[in-house]
Design a protein around this motif. Structure first.
Motif, PDB file in Angstrom:
ATOM      1  N   SER A 221      88.991  53.527  34.320  1.00 25.85           N
ATOM      2  CA  SER A 221      88.148  54.485  35.037  1.00 25.85           C
ATOM      3  C   SER A 221      87.794  55.621  34.100  1.00 25.85           C
ATOM      4  CB  SER A 221      88.879  55.022  36.268  1.00 25.85           C
ATOM      5  OG  SER A 221      89.160  53.974  37.170  1.00 25.85           O
ATOM      6  N   HIS A 222      86.661  56.260  34.381  1.00 26.04           N
ATOM      7  CA  HIS A 222      86.219  57.360  33.524  1.00 26.04           C
ATOM      8  C   HIS A 222      85.348  58.292  34.351  1.00 26.04           C
ATOM      9  CE1 HIS A 222      85.189  59.371  29.752  1.00 26.04           C
ATOM     10  NE2 HIS A 222      86.047  58.574  29.143  1.00 26.04           N
ATOM     11  N   SER A 223      85.044  59.441  33.773  1.00 25.66           N
ATOM     12  CA  SER A 223      84.170  60.402  34.441  1.00 25.66           C
ATOM     13  C   SER A 223      82.814  59.771  34.730  1.00 25.66           C
ATOM     14  CB  SER A 223      83.995  61.651  33.573  1.00 25.66           C
ATOM     15  OG  SER A 223      83.476  61.296  32.296  1.00 25.66           O
ATOM     16  N   ASN A 224      82.166  60.255  35.772  1.00 30.10           N
ATOM     17  CA  ASN A 224      80.925  59.641  36.234  1.00 30.10           C
ATOM     18  C   ASN A 224      79.957  60.746  36.631  1.00 30.10           C
ATOM     19  OD1 ASN A 224      78.932  58.004  37.310  1.00 30.10           O
ATOM     20  ND2 ASN A 224      80.065  57.536  39.177  1.00 30.10           N
ATOM     21  N   ARG A 225      79.172  61.215  35.639  1.00 30.05           N
ATOM     22  CA  ARG A 225      78.316  62.369  35.896  1.00 30.05           C
ATOM     23  C   ARG A 225      76.847  62.130  35.543  1.00 30.05           C
ATOM     24  NH1 ARG A 225      82.385  64.095  32.696  1.00 30.05           N
ATOM     25  NH2 ARG A 225      80.901  64.487  31.011  1.00 30.05           N
ATOM     26  N   THR A 226      76.485  60.915  35.227  1.00 31.41           N
ATOM     27  CA  THR A 226      75.130  60.672  34.782  1.00 31.41           C
ATOM     28  C   THR A 226      74.103  60.893  35.895  1.00 31.41           C
ATOM     29  OG1 THR A 226      73.626  59.058  33.770  1.00 31.41           O
ATOM     30  CG2 THR A 226      75.261  58.201  35.308  1.00 31.41           C
ATOM     31  N   VAL A 227      72.897  61.302  35.486  1.00 41.22           N
ATOM     32  CA  VAL A 227      71.795  61.439  36.433  1.00 41.22           C
ATOM     33  C   VAL A 227      71.098  60.098  36.650  1.00 41.22           C
ATOM     34  CG1 VAL A 227      71.408  63.853  35.831  1.00 41.22           C
ATOM     35  CG2 VAL A 227      70.142  62.071  34.608  1.00 41.22           C
ATOM     36  N   ALA A 228      71.422  59.109  35.840  1.00 41.17           N
ATOM     37  CA  ALA A 228      70.810  57.780  35.957  1.00 41.17           C
ATOM     38  C   ALA A 228      71.596  56.970  36.987  1.00 41.17           C
ATOM     39  CB  ALA A 228      70.799  57.077  34.602  1.00 41.17           C
ATOM     40  N   GLU A 229      71.074  56.885  38.203  1.00 39.05           N
ATOM     41  CA  GLU A 229      71.824  56.300  39.312  1.00 39.05           C
ATOM     42  C   GLU A 229      72.287  54.874  39.034  1.00 39.05           C
ATOM     43  OE1 GLU A 229      68.987  56.637  42.396  1.00 39.05           O
ATOM     44  OE2 GLU A 229      69.186  58.811  42.608  1.00 39.05           O
ATOM     45  N   GLY A 230      71.443  54.075  38.405  1.00 38.05           N
ATOM     46  CA  GLY A 230      71.796  52.694  38.146  1.00 38.05           C
ATOM     47  C   GLY A 230      72.917  52.518  37.141  1.00 38.05           C
ATOM     48  N   LEU A 231      73.266  53.581  36.421  1.00 38.13           N
ATOM     49  CA  LEU A 231      74.353  53.534  35.440  1.00 38.13           C
ATOM     50  C   LEU A 231      75.590  54.265  35.938  1.00 38.13           C
ATOM     51  CD1 LEU A 231      72.296  54.393  32.210  1.00 38.13           C
ATOM     52  CD2 LEU A 231      72.609  52.166  33.296  1.00 38.13           C
ATOM     53  N   ALA A 232      75.538  54.763  37.165  1.00 33.52           N
ATOM     54  CA  ALA A 232      76.578  55.670  37.673  1.00 33.52           C
ATOM     55  C   ALA A 232      77.750  54.907  38.269  1.00 33.52           C
ATOM     56  CB  ALA A 232      75.981  56.623  38.708  1.00 33.52           C
ATOM     57  N   THR A 233      78.586  54.355  37.399  1.00 31.18           N
ATOM     58  CA  THR A 233      79.817  53.715  37.845  1.00 31.18           C
ATOM     59  C   THR A 233      80.993  54.375  37.138  1.00 31.18           C
ATOM     60  OG1 THR A 233      79.548  52.011  36.146  1.00 31.18           O
ATOM     61  CG2 THR A 233      78.760  51.500  38.358  1.00 31.18           C
ATOM     62  N   GLY A 234      82.041  54.614  37.878  1.00 32.21           N
ATOM     63  CA  GLY A 234      83.185  55.317  37.323  1.00 32.21           C
ATOM     64  C   GLY A 234      84.310  54.411  36.869  1.00 32.21           C
ATOM     65  N   ARG A 235      84.072  53.084  36.857  1.00 34.84           N
ATOM     66  CA  ARG A 235      85.116  52.160  36.421  1.00 34.84           C
ATOM     67  C   ARG A 235      84.486  50.907  35.844  1.00 34.84           C
ATOM     68  NH1 ARG A 235      85.970  47.948  40.287  1.00 34.84           N
ATOM     69  NH2 ARG A 235      84.890  48.323  42.270  1.00 34.84           N
ATOM     70  N   GLY A 236      85.257  50.196  35.036  1.00 38.99           N
ATOM     71  CA  GLY A 236      84.821  48.908  34.552  1.00 38.99           C
ATOM     72  C   GLY A 236      85.025  47.838  35.614  1.00 38.99           C
ATOM     73  N   PHE A 237      84.232  46.767  35.565  1.00 32.81           N
ATOM     74  CA  PHE A 237      84.329  45.670  36.523  1.00 32.81           C
ATOM     75  C   PHE A 237      84.857  44.422  35.811  1.00 32.81           C
ATOM     76  CE2 PHE A 237      81.675  48.642  38.661  1.00 32.81           C
ATOM     77  CZ  PHE A 237      81.881  48.434  40.020  1.00 32.81           C
ATOM     78  N   VAL A 238      85.829  43.784  36.432  1.00 33.60           N
ATOM     79  CA  VAL A 238      86.628  42.761  35.755  1.00 33.60           C
ATOM     80  C   VAL A 238      85.785  41.596  35.234  1.00 33.60           C
ATOM     81  CG1 VAL A 238      88.465  41.055  36.043  1.00 33.60           C
ATOM     82  CG2 VAL A 238      88.721  43.348  37.012  1.00 33.60           C
ATOM     83  N   LEU A 239      84.988  40.962  36.093  1.00 29.21           N
ATOM     84  CA  LEU A 239      84.288  39.752  35.674  1.00 29.21           C
ATOM     85  C   LEU A 239      83.264  40.023  34.569  1.00 29.21           C
ATOM     86  CD1 LEU A 239      83.904  36.738  35.921  1.00 29.21           C
ATOM     87  CD2 LEU A 239      82.317  37.146  37.827  1.00 29.21           C
ATOM     88  N   PRO A 240      82.374  41.020  34.702  1.00 29.88           N
ATOM     89  CA  PRO A 240      81.458  41.300  33.587  1.00 29.88           C
ATOM     90  C   PRO A 240      82.185  41.614  32.292  1.00 29.88           C
ATOM     91  CG  PRO A 240      80.715  42.412  35.565  1.00 29.88           C
ATOM     92  CD  PRO A 240      82.080  41.870  35.869  1.00 29.88           C
ATOM     93  N   GLN A 241      83.266  42.390  32.374  1.00 33.34           N
ATOM     94  CA  GLN A 241      84.007  42.721  31.167  1.00 33.34           C
ATOM     95  C   GLN A 241      84.610  41.479  30.521  1.00 33.34           C
ATOM     96  OE1 GLN A 241      84.491  45.567  29.381  1.00 33.34           O
ATOM     97  NE2 GLN A 241      83.052  46.689  30.665  1.00 33.34           N
ATOM     98  N   GLU A 242      85.097  40.571  31.341  1.00 32.21           N
ATOM     99  CA  GLU A 242      85.668  39.335  30.801  1.00 32.21           C
ATOM    100  C   GLU A 242      84.602  38.522  30.073  1.00 32.21           C
ATOM    101  OE1 GLU A 242      87.941  35.269  32.382  1.00 32.21           O
ATOM    102  OE2 GLU A 242      87.685  36.996  33.716  1.00 32.21           O
TER     103      GLU A 242
END
Length: 344
Positions: A221-242
């Protein structure tokens, strides 16, 4: 969760054939001149919901059992995944509820409701919305749709099938990252169709959870402050990362200011209204000319769902030339200060 295959992507294309037409991919000489590369823009902003994710939504709901369809679906999103699931639910006649942040883009909220879905506005961020969605799924007996399911990635893979069929000799494809389904799909299709093409991911430095998960080799998890809504995730997702681990050639970070400048460039040089996430790939090319100069590349304009307030900011954003001039002045000022210290 299982990793989707090339066969899954082919099956997704058959599902989508009568429901979505392939999106255009065009080059613009003016844009090429500014970016210093031969750039092919994949226009996912012209999808019926204004974003690439609709490919995944239709693919997922088409694969669901009749029991799950009767129960309905619930998911969570800042907007584009929400519209994707809502659009697909409308096609298949499935009850749908979407949990969105309390301060979600009002245009996207209206769009989801117009598609016939219920909207729950609860939670400050999309990550808080995920907990609300789990609760709502339990209360209503609905099937919870996570934003990184294999069927979603298989559907999104059809975008990259179209890219590599259109321009098979690309040097690189640059992909914006929120949950990471796009980057995962690009890696899968590049491996099967264009193994010499580099897949380069890009995320906002104001919300770098995907980037940090990739660098650390585990979801964080990490800070989530971007103004770009489509990039605004505060954590990594398991399947894409794999999927992307070991397959991405690079993972870049860009500033929100650079994304705004790229949105303006897309508007003035590619006749395209891109939301923040949709312009992130161009921002990466602007930021790293050493990686892209004189190369044949594809950039994915992942969406065009920009609010009126966002577009107002874009109109006053500095152009790339203005930004470069400001950087040069800052560097010159810094060097002058250093020289004064040395000679004091």
């Amino acid at each position: 969760m299982r990793i989707p295959t090339f066969t899954d992507a082919l099956q997704a294309r058959r599902v989508l054939h009568d429901r979505l037409t392939p999106t255009p991919m065009w080059s613009y000489p003016g844009l090429d001149a500014v970016l210093g590369a031969n750039v092919h823009v994949k226009h996912e902003n012209v999808q019926p919901v204004g974003a690439f994710k609709v490919r995944g939504g239709i693919t997922l709901l088409s694969s669901m059992s009749e029991e799950h369809r009767r129960r309905g679906v619930v998911s969570y999103s800042t907007g584009n995944h929400a519209q994707s699931v809502a659009y697909a639910a409308r096609i298949f006649g499935v009850p749908c509820c979407i949990v969105m942040p309390e301060r979600a883009n009002p245009e996207k909220v209206r769009a989801v409701r117009a598609l016939g879905s219920d909207v729950v506005l609860e939670g400050a961020t999309v990550d808080e919305c995920s907990s609300v969605a789990v609760r709502v799924a339990g209360e209503r007996g609905m099937r919870l749709v996570q934003p990184d399911e294999p069927e979603l990635i298989a559907g999104v893979s059809t975008c990259y099938m179209e890219i590599f069929e259109r321009v098979p000799d690309l040097d690189a494809v640059v992909v914006p990252v929120g949950s990471g389904t796009g980057a995962a799909a690009a890696c899968l299709m590049a491996a099967a169709m264009a193994p010499r093409c580099r897949v380069i991911a890009v995320q906002s430095e104001a919300s770098p959870a995907g980037h940090e998960s990739f660098r650390q080799g585990k979801c964080v998890s990490h800070s989530n402050r971007t103004v770009a809504e489509g990039l605004a995730t505060g954590r990594g997702f398991v399947l894409p990362q794999e999927i992307v681990r070991g397959k991405l050639s690079d993972f870049l970070l860009v500033s929100d200011a650079a994304i705004r400048s790229a949105q303006r460039l897309m508007m003035t040089h590619a006749h395209t209204m891109a939301e923040g996430a949709g312009a992130a790939a161009v921002a990466a090319v602007l930021a790293r000319p050493d990686l892209f100069a004189d190369r044949k590349i594809a950039v994915v304009c992942s969406g065009g769902n920009a609010s009126a307030a966002e577009m107002a900011e874009v109109l006053v954003a500095p152009s790339p030339a203005e930004s470069a001039k400001k950087r040069a002045v800052a560097v010159e000022g810094g060097l002058s200060a250093e020289m004064r210290v040395e000679h004091a």
